[in-house]
Enzyme design. Structure first.
Site, PDB file in Angstrom:
ATOM      1  N   GLU A 211      -0.499 -46.540  29.427  1.00  9.14           N
ATOM      2  CA  GLU A 211       0.412 -46.257  30.536  1.00  9.14           C
ATOM      3  C   GLU A 211      -0.022 -47.031  31.783  1.00  9.14           C
ATOM      4  O   GLU A 211      -1.192 -46.949  32.150  1.00  9.14           O
ATOM      5  CB  GLU A 211       0.441 -44.752  30.834  1.00  9.14           C
ATOM      6  CG  GLU A 211       0.974 -43.940  29.678  1.00  9.14           C
ATOM      7  CD  GLU A 211       0.860 -42.435  29.893  1.00  9.14           C
ATOM      8  OE1 GLU A 211       1.448 -41.685  29.122  1.00  9.14           O
ATOM      9  OE2 GLU A 211       0.157 -42.024  30.861  1.00  9.14           O
TER      10      GLU A 211
ATOM     11  N   HIS B 216       5.898 -40.240  32.202  1.00  2.00           N
ATOM     12  CA  HIS B 216       4.791 -39.324  32.524  1.00  2.00           C
ATOM     13  C   HIS B 216       5.106 -38.503  33.780  1.00  2.00           C
ATOM     14  O   HIS B 216       4.325 -38.474  34.745  1.00  2.00           O
ATOM     15  CB  HIS B 216       3.490 -40.104  32.707  1.00  2.00           C
ATOM     16  CG  HIS B 216       2.261 -39.267  32.427  1.00  2.00           C
ATOM     17  ND1 HIS B 216       1.171 -39.735  31.749  1.00  2.00           N
ATOM     18  CD2 HIS B 216       1.972 -37.972  32.731  1.00  2.00           C
ATOM     19  CE1 HIS B 216       0.247 -38.790  31.658  1.00  2.00           C
ATOM     20  NE2 HIS B 216       0.718 -37.702  32.245  1.00  2.00           N
TER      21      HIS B 216
ATOM     22  N   ARG C 280      -0.681 -35.988  25.251  1.00  2.00           N
ATOM     23  CA  ARG C 280      -1.323 -37.279  25.377  1.00  2.00           C
ATOM     24  C   ARG C 280      -0.733 -38.248  24.346  1.00  2.00           C
ATOM     25  O   ARG C 280      -0.528 -37.883  23.193  1.00  2.00           O
ATOM     26  CB  ARG C 280      -2.845 -37.168  25.164  1.00  2.00           C
ATOM     27  CG  ARG C 280      -3.583 -36.451  26.290  1.00  2.00           C
ATOM     28  CD  ARG C 280      -3.606 -37.281  27.560  1.00  2.00           C
ATOM     29  NE  ARG C 280      -4.346 -36.642  28.656  1.00  2.00           N
ATOM     30  CZ  ARG C 280      -3.806 -35.885  29.593  1.00  2.00           C
ATOM     31  NH1 ARG C 280      -2.490 -35.635  29.562  1.00  2.00           N
ATOM     32  NH2 ARG C 280      -4.552 -35.367  30.552  1.00  2.00           N
TER      33      ARG C 280
END
Length: 315
Positions: free
Chosen positions: A270, A291, A241
């Site tokens: 994000e 990601h 994270r």
């Protein structure tokens, strides 16, 4: 039973409209009498789309207390993910709404990218590829071009912060490359037999890889003080994270060569905002992927099948 999937686009190509492998939602669709699927859902659209649903499936759409209070028919929420931070779990419990996630669907995919980051820092393959694409090898005065330093992973030390399924898979893969693995204790948690204190593990590490959840103990765990503990030849990898790292402190550490580099698949916001300090052009030796660690086709299909299994338990 009626269900709605609020943001199926987070699974990529589920409509068969691109050349990418299709994320097959059939196992989910077969669980319901009515199944409405939306690519994305704006906050102001949530209530209207969910008002008649028994089950809501969501990845990133936030379902807070105010929203849940307006959905009296809702019986269950299925997260198309492992993390459940987008749901007000306390409010869900008060309204007798069951909440499910899917664990362990992306273990190998995340471990694979972690090793990819380490391998690229070791071989500098991406940089050497770019040299060839730019014509530098073609102009070389000899058969090889090694403009970037190359090292071997064998014999290097990896410190893991987080030792769940993903951390254990990374350990397995790292040991296959002959690496030494240390499991660092997260401050504030009980010390286990296989763990080393953070203060002992980090100064030894050639790579520090994060595989822990975002909690009060891990929020900005990697900060200026942490980077000072690291070797200046060591690398940070984060596939966990974004907020586990203080991004401003990492940018400074990279600019000052306090550490050798960083590989990140996650950021604190994000998609990232333009003012993220890690996106500045003068931050060296930083590799950022958007990601993607979880997003192998195989992992997506395991996620879909895991959601279907959870839903069937409601019947």
């Amino acid at each position: 039973m009626r269900a709605v999937f609020l943001d199926a686009d987070t699974l990529g190509n589920w409509q068969g409209k691109s050349s990418q492998p299709v994320a097959d939602l059939t196992p989910l669709a077969e669980c319901f009498d009515d199944f409405d699927v939306y690519g994305l859902t704006k906050p102001e659209e949530v209530i209207e789309r969910c008002k008649d649903a028994d089950v809501v499936i969501t990845n990133k759409v936030v379902l807070g207390r105010d929203t849940l209070q307006q959905l009296p028919k809702l019986k269950a929420i299925q997260l198309a993910a492992t993390g459940m931070n987008n749901i007000d779990l306390e409010a869900a419990k008060e309204h007798n709404i069951e909440c499910f996630n899917v664990a362990d669907y992306s273990t190998f995919a995340v471990a694979q990218l972690t090793l990819q980051f380490m391998l690229n820092f070791a071989t500098r393959a991406c940089e050497h590829y770019q040299l060839t694409a730019q014509g530098a090898w073609q102009k070389s005065r000899m058969f090889t071009l090694t403009d970037f330093p190359i090292m071997e992973l064998e014999g290097k030390t990896l410190a893991l912060i987080g030792y769940g399924n993903i951390g254990q898979k990374v350990e397995e893969l790292a040991k296959a490359f002959g690496m030494k693995v240390l499991v660092a204790n997260i401050p504030g948690r009980p010390m286990r037999d296989n763990q080393t204190t953070l203060e002992e593990a980090i100064p030894q590490a050639d790579f520090v890889s994060l595989h822990c959840p975002l909690t009060d103990e891990t929020q900005e765990l990697l900060n200026a003080d942490f980077f000072q503990m690291m070797k200046n030849t060591a690398y940070v990898i984060n596939t966990a994270r974004g907020p586990i790292i203080n991004e401003a402190d990492l940018a400074v550490a990279l600019k000052n060569r306090a550490i050798a580099g960083a590989g990140l698949d996650v950021l604190s916001v994000e998609p990232p905002t333009p003012d993220n300090p890690l996106l500045a052009a003068d931050v060296p030796n930083l590799s950022i992927t958007p990601h993607i660690a979880w997003a192998s086709h195989e992992a997506k299909q395991r996620l879909i099948e895991g959601m279907a299994k959870n839903i069937k338990s409601l019947s």
